[in-house]
Write a protein that holds these residues in place. Structure first.
Motif, PDB file in Angstrom:
ATOM      1  N   LEU A 175     -21.427  -7.626   2.651  1.00  0.00           N
ATOM      2  CA  LEU A 175     -21.687  -8.848   3.413  1.00  0.00           C
ATOM      3  C   LEU A 175     -20.841  -8.918   4.676  1.00  0.00           C
ATOM      4  CD1 LEU A 175     -22.009 -11.261   0.390  1.00  0.00           C
ATOM      5  CD2 LEU A 175     -23.858 -10.565   1.944  1.00  0.00           C
ATOM      6  N   ARG A 176     -19.614  -8.487   4.604  1.00  0.00           N
ATOM      7  CA  ARG A 176     -18.770  -8.478   5.809  1.00  0.00           C
ATOM      8  C   ARG A 176     -19.309  -7.484   6.844  1.00  0.00           C
ATOM      9  NH1 ARG A 176     -14.539 -11.761   5.615  1.00  0.00           N
ATOM     10  NH2 ARG A 176     -13.701 -12.372   3.585  1.00  0.00           N
ATOM     11  N   SER A 177     -19.881  -6.380   6.372  1.00  0.00           N
ATOM     12  CA  SER A 177     -20.460  -5.424   7.312  1.00  0.00           C
ATOM     13  C   SER A 177     -21.673  -6.023   8.019  1.00  0.00           C
ATOM     14  CB  SER A 177     -20.826  -4.111   6.618  1.00  0.00           C
ATOM     15  OG  SER A 177     -21.999  -4.220   5.851  1.00  0.00           O
ATOM     16  N   VAL A 178     -22.433  -6.852   7.315  1.00  0.00           N
ATOM     17  CA  VAL A 178     -23.568  -7.532   7.947  1.00  0.00           C
ATOM     18  C   VAL A 178     -23.061  -8.507   9.001  1.00  0.00           C
ATOM     19  CG1 VAL A 178     -25.517  -9.099   7.586  1.00  0.00           C
ATOM     20  CG2 VAL A 178     -25.086  -7.266   5.939  1.00  0.00           C
ATOM     21  N   LEU A 179     -22.023  -9.270   8.681  1.00  0.00           N
ATOM     22  CA  LEU A 179     -21.458 -10.208   9.651  1.00  0.00           C
ATOM     23  C   LEU A 179     -20.937  -9.472  10.886  1.00  0.00           C
ATOM     24  CD1 LEU A 179     -19.484 -12.699   7.376  1.00  0.00           C
ATOM     25  CD2 LEU A 179     -21.743 -12.990   8.401  1.00  0.00           C
ATOM     26  N   ASP A 180     -20.290  -8.343  10.672  1.00  0.00           N
ATOM     27  CA  ASP A 180     -19.744  -7.562  11.781  1.00  0.00           C
ATOM     28  C   ASP A 180     -20.835  -6.919  12.626  1.00  0.00           C
ATOM     29  OD1 ASP A 180     -17.189  -8.223  10.966  1.00  0.00           O
ATOM     30  OD2 ASP A 180     -16.856  -6.323   9.903  1.00  0.00           O
ATOM     31  N   SER A 181     -22.003  -6.705  12.034  1.00  0.00           N
ATOM     32  CA  SER A 181     -23.091  -6.045  12.762  1.00  0.00           C
ATOM     33  C   SER A 181     -23.691  -6.942  13.838  1.00  0.00           C
ATOM     34  CB  SER A 181     -24.196  -5.617  11.792  1.00  0.00           C
ATOM     35  OG  SER A 181     -24.959  -6.746  11.376  1.00  0.00           O
ATOM     36  N   MET A 211     -31.413  -7.358   7.282  1.00  0.00           N
ATOM     37  CA  MET A 211     -31.706  -8.422   6.355  1.00  0.00           C
ATOM     38  C   MET A 211     -31.628  -7.908   4.910  1.00  0.00           C
ATOM     39  SD  MET A 211     -32.442 -11.570   6.494  1.00  0.00           S
ATOM     40  CE  MET A 211     -33.658 -12.791   6.663  1.00  0.00           C
ATOM     41  N   ALA A 212     -32.030  -6.682   4.728  1.00  0.00           N
ATOM     42  CA  ALA A 212     -32.007  -6.108   3.379  1.00  0.00           C
ATOM     43  C   ALA A 212     -30.582  -6.022   2.837  1.00  0.00           C
ATOM     44  CB  ALA A 212     -32.662  -4.732   3.373  1.00  0.00           C
ATOM     45  N   ARG A 213     -29.629  -5.687   3.712  1.00  0.00           N
ATOM     46  CA  ARG A 213     -28.233  -5.590   3.249  1.00  0.00           C
ATOM     47  C   ARG A 213     -27.687  -6.958   2.866  1.00  0.00           C
ATOM     48  NH1 ARG A 213     -24.492  -2.807   7.142  1.00  0.00           N
ATOM     49  NH2 ARG A 213     -25.550  -4.110   8.640  1.00  0.00           N
ATOM     50  N   ALA A 214     -28.095  -7.995   3.563  1.00  0.00           N
ATOM     51  CA  ALA A 214     -27.657  -9.351   3.210  1.00  0.00           C
ATOM     52  C   ALA A 214     -28.240  -9.749   1.859  1.00  0.00           C
ATOM     53  CB  ALA A 214     -28.076 -10.342   4.291  1.00  0.00           C
ATOM     54  N   ASN A 215     -29.505  -9.437   1.635  1.00  0.00           N
ATOM     55  CA  ASN A 215     -30.124  -9.726   0.340  1.00  0.00           C
ATOM     56  C   ASN A 215     -29.457  -8.945  -0.779  1.00  0.00           C
ATOM     57  OD1 ASN A 215     -32.146 -11.643   0.970  1.00  0.00           O
ATOM     58  ND2 ASN A 215     -33.426 -10.038   1.826  1.00  0.00           N
ATOM     59  N   LEU A 216     -29.170  -7.686  -0.529  1.00  0.00           N
ATOM     60  CA  LEU A 216     -28.496  -6.859  -1.530  1.00  0.00           C
ATOM     61  C   LEU A 216     -27.112  -7.419  -1.842  1.00  0.00           C
ATOM     62  CD1 LEU A 216     -28.305  -4.402  -3.356  1.00  0.00           C
ATOM     63  CD2 LEU A 216     -27.606  -3.055  -1.352  1.00  0.00           C
ATOM     64  N   GLY A 217     -26.411  -7.872  -0.820  1.00  0.00           N
ATOM     65  CA  GLY A 217     -25.102  -8.481  -1.035  1.00  0.00           C
ATOM     66  C   GLY A 217     -25.184  -9.691  -1.949  1.00  0.00           C
ATOM     67  N   VAL A 265     -27.291 -12.691   9.736  1.00  0.00           N
ATOM     68  CA  VAL A 265     -25.963 -13.299   9.637  1.00  0.00           C
ATOM     69  C   VAL A 265     -25.953 -14.601   8.828  1.00  0.00           C
ATOM     70  CG1 VAL A 265     -24.133 -14.395  11.003  1.00  0.00           C
ATOM     71  CG2 VAL A 265     -24.971 -12.121  11.611  1.00  0.00           C
ATOM     72  N   PRO A 266     -26.889 -15.536   9.031  1.00  0.00           N
ATOM     73  CA  PRO A 266     -26.830 -16.781   8.241  1.00  0.00           C
ATOM     74  C   PRO A 266     -26.895 -16.547   6.728  1.00  0.00           C
ATOM     75  CG  PRO A 266     -28.287 -17.067  10.114  1.00  0.00           C
ATOM     76  CD  PRO A 266     -27.950 -15.603  10.043  1.00  0.00           C
ATOM     77  N   LEU A 267     -27.750 -15.638   6.305  1.00  0.00           N
ATOM     78  CA  LEU A 267     -27.845 -15.335   4.873  1.00  0.00           C
ATOM     79  C   LEU A 267     -26.557 -14.682   4.380  1.00  0.00           C
ATOM     80  CD1 LEU A 267     -29.377 -15.195   2.210  1.00  0.00           C
ATOM     81  CD2 LEU A 267     -30.436 -13.062   3.033  1.00  0.00           C
ATOM     82  N   ALA A 268     -26.024 -13.756   5.161  1.00  0.00           N
ATOM     83  CA  ALA A 268     -24.779 -13.091   4.773  1.00  0.00           C
ATOM     84  C   ALA A 268     -23.632 -14.094   4.691  1.00  0.00           C
ATOM     85  CB  ALA A 268     -24.441 -11.972   5.763  1.00  0.00           C
ATOM     86  N   GLN A 269     -23.580 -15.053   5.627  1.00  0.00           N
ATOM     87  CA  GLN A 269     -22.537 -16.086   5.588  1.00  0.00           C
ATOM     88  C   GLN A 269     -22.651 -16.917   4.311  1.00  0.00           C
ATOM     89  OE1 GLN A 269     -23.339 -17.855   9.502  1.00  0.00           O
ATOM     90  NE2 GLN A 269     -21.138 -17.735   9.848  1.00  0.00           N
ATOM     91  N   ALA A 270     -23.857 -17.315   3.980  1.00  0.00           N
ATOM     92  CA  ALA A 270     -24.054 -18.141   2.777  1.00  0.00           C
ATOM     93  C   ALA A 270     -23.651 -17.378   1.521  1.00  0.00           C
ATOM     94  CB  ALA A 270     -25.501 -18.601   2.694  1.00  0.00           C
ATOM     95  N   CYS A 271     -24.066 -16.132   1.430  1.00  0.00           N
ATOM     96  CA  CYS A 271     -23.737 -15.327   0.248  1.00  0.00           C
ATOM     97  C   CYS A 271     -22.240 -15.050   0.167  1.00  0.00           C
ATOM     98  CB  CYS A 271     -24.519 -14.018   0.270  1.00  0.00           C
ATOM     99  SG  CYS A 271     -26.288 -14.212   0.040  1.00  0.00           S
ATOM    100  N   LEU A 272     -21.633 -14.746   1.306  1.00  0.00           N
ATOM    101  CA  LEU A 272     -20.193 -14.488   1.313  1.00  0.00           C
ATOM    102  C   LEU A 272     -19.422 -15.766   0.998  1.00  0.00           C
ATOM    103  CD1 LEU A 272     -17.881 -12.515   1.679  1.00  0.00           C
ATOM    104  CD2 LEU A 272     -18.015 -12.906   4.148  1.00  0.00           C
TER     105      LEU A 272
END
Length: 61
Positions: free
Chosen positions: A23-29, A1-7, A35-42
């Motif tokens: 953010l792509r690394s979070v999605l791939d993880s 979650m921290a990586r998505a926030n940082l992204g 993932v939902p936060l990373a998708q929104a940010c990306l």
């Protein structure tokens, strides 16, 4: 979650290349809670870059 926030933070700071990579690394993880936060940010990042079709595809997942 921290990586998505940082992204998201990196997107807001204009560090788009690093943000996209992170953010792509979070999605791939596959971390279901991040993932939902990373998708929104990306999605936001892709819109900022004018990559609207790619953003739409990502956000409709």
């Amino acid at each position: 979650m921290a990586r998505a926030n940082l992204g998201g933070l990196l997107v807001n700071q204009g560090k788009l290349d690093r943000a996209e990579e992170l953010l792509r690394s979070v999605l791939d993880s596959g971390q279901f809670h991040a993932v939902p936060l990373a998708q929104a940010c990306l999605g936001e990042l892709l819109i900022v870059r004018g990559r609207y079709e790619e953003a739409e595809t990502l956000l409709r997942r």
